[in-house]
Write a protein that holds these residues in place. Structure first.
Motif, mmCIF file in Angstrom:
data_model
loop_
_atom_site.group_PDB
_atom_site.id
_atom_site.type_symbol
_atom_site.label_atom_id
_atom_site.label_comp_id
_atom_site.label_asym_id
_atom_site.label_seq_id
_atom_site.Cartn_x
_atom_site.Cartn_y
_atom_site.Cartn_z
ATOM 1 N N ILE A 149 -2.410 12.733 -6.930
ATOM 2 C CA ILE A 149 -2.312 11.142 -6.653
ATOM 3 C C ILE A 149 -2.574 10.222 -7.900
ATOM 4 N N VAL A 191 0.575 9.020 -9.559
ATOM 5 C CA VAL A 191 1.266 7.657 -9.004
ATOM 6 C C VAL A 191 1.317 6.499 -9.783
ATOM 7 N N ASP A 200 2.122 3.240 -9.249
ATOM 8 C CA ASP A 200 1.776 1.978 -8.645
ATOM 9 C C ASP A 200 0.241 2.113 -8.382
ATOM 10 N N GLU A 201 -0.593 1.112 -9.081
ATOM 11 C CA GLU A 201 -1.956 1.353 -8.655
ATOM 12 C C GLU A 201 -2.360 0.943 -7.359
ATOM 13 N N ALA A 202 -1.640 -0.054 -6.698
ATOM 14 C CA ALA A 202 -2.140 -0.104 -5.068
ATOM 15 C C ALA A 202 -1.866 1.066 -4.336
ATOM 16 N N ASP A 203 -0.587 1.618 -4.699
ATOM 17 C CA ASP A 203 -0.508 2.989 -3.857
ATOM 18 C C ASP A 203 -1.417 4.002 -4.273
ATOM 19 N N ARG A 204 -1.754 4.301 -5.554
ATOM 20 C CA ARG A 204 -2.702 5.262 -6.053
ATOM 21 C C ARG A 204 -3.964 5.013 -5.319
ATOM 22 N N LYS A 205 -4.615 3.710 -5.362
ATOM 23 C CA LYS A 205 -5.617 3.378 -4.760
ATOM 24 C C LYS A 205 -5.656 3.533 -3.054
ATOM 25 N N TYR A 206 -4.584 3.279 -2.420
ATOM 26 C CA TYR A 206 -4.528 3.698 -0.979
ATOM 27 C C TYR A 206 -4.380 5.147 -0.781
ATOM 28 N N LEU A 207 -3.768 5.957 -1.616
ATOM 29 C CA LEU A 207 -3.606 7.335 -1.391
ATOM 30 C C LEU A 207 -5.250 7.908 -1.490
ATOM 31 N N TRP A 229 -7.492 7.020 0.922
ATOM 32 C CA TRP A 229 -6.755 7.873 2.397
ATOM 33 C C TRP A 229 -7.488 9.372 2.341
ATOM 34 N N SER A 247 7.609 14.057 -3.524
ATOM 35 C CA SER A 247 7.813 12.836 -3.836
ATOM 36 C C SER A 247 7.729 12.455 -5.191
#
Length: 88
Positions: free
Chosen positions: A33, A36, A38-45, A48, A82
């Motif tokens: 993770i 990743v 993108d910072e927002a995607d990284r935080k979301y993942l 999660w 991915s």
């Protein structure tokens, strides 16, 4: 009568090995993770993943734990695939 020095909450060998496996999956997932872009995607993942592992940390049913380990491995493989496709 033999008195055990182990605390009553000591893990069996199988439980210990299973715990190590789960922690290894968690570490690998968090390492993946971190890659990743993108910072927002990284935080979301990461949120999660952390929530999923915390939510299931007190699970005791052996079959359910095996199923969760399988699912976690599948999620990790998907994420790594991915990331590999995004990098190429």
């Amino acid at each position: 009568m033999v008195v055990s020095r182990l605390p009553s909450t000591a893990l069996s060998l199988k439980q210990f090995l299973q715990r190590q496996r789960v922690l290894g999956i968690y570490r690998n997932m968090m390492r993946t993770i971190r890659k990743v872009p993108d910072e927002a995607d990284r935080k979301y993942l990461s949120d999660w993943a952390r929530d999923e592992f915390k939510r299931n940390k007190n699970a005791t049913d052996k079959d359910a734990i095996r199923m969760m380990i399988t699912q976690a491995n599948n999620h990790l493989e998907e994420l790594q695939t991915s990331m590999a496709l995004a990098g190429s």
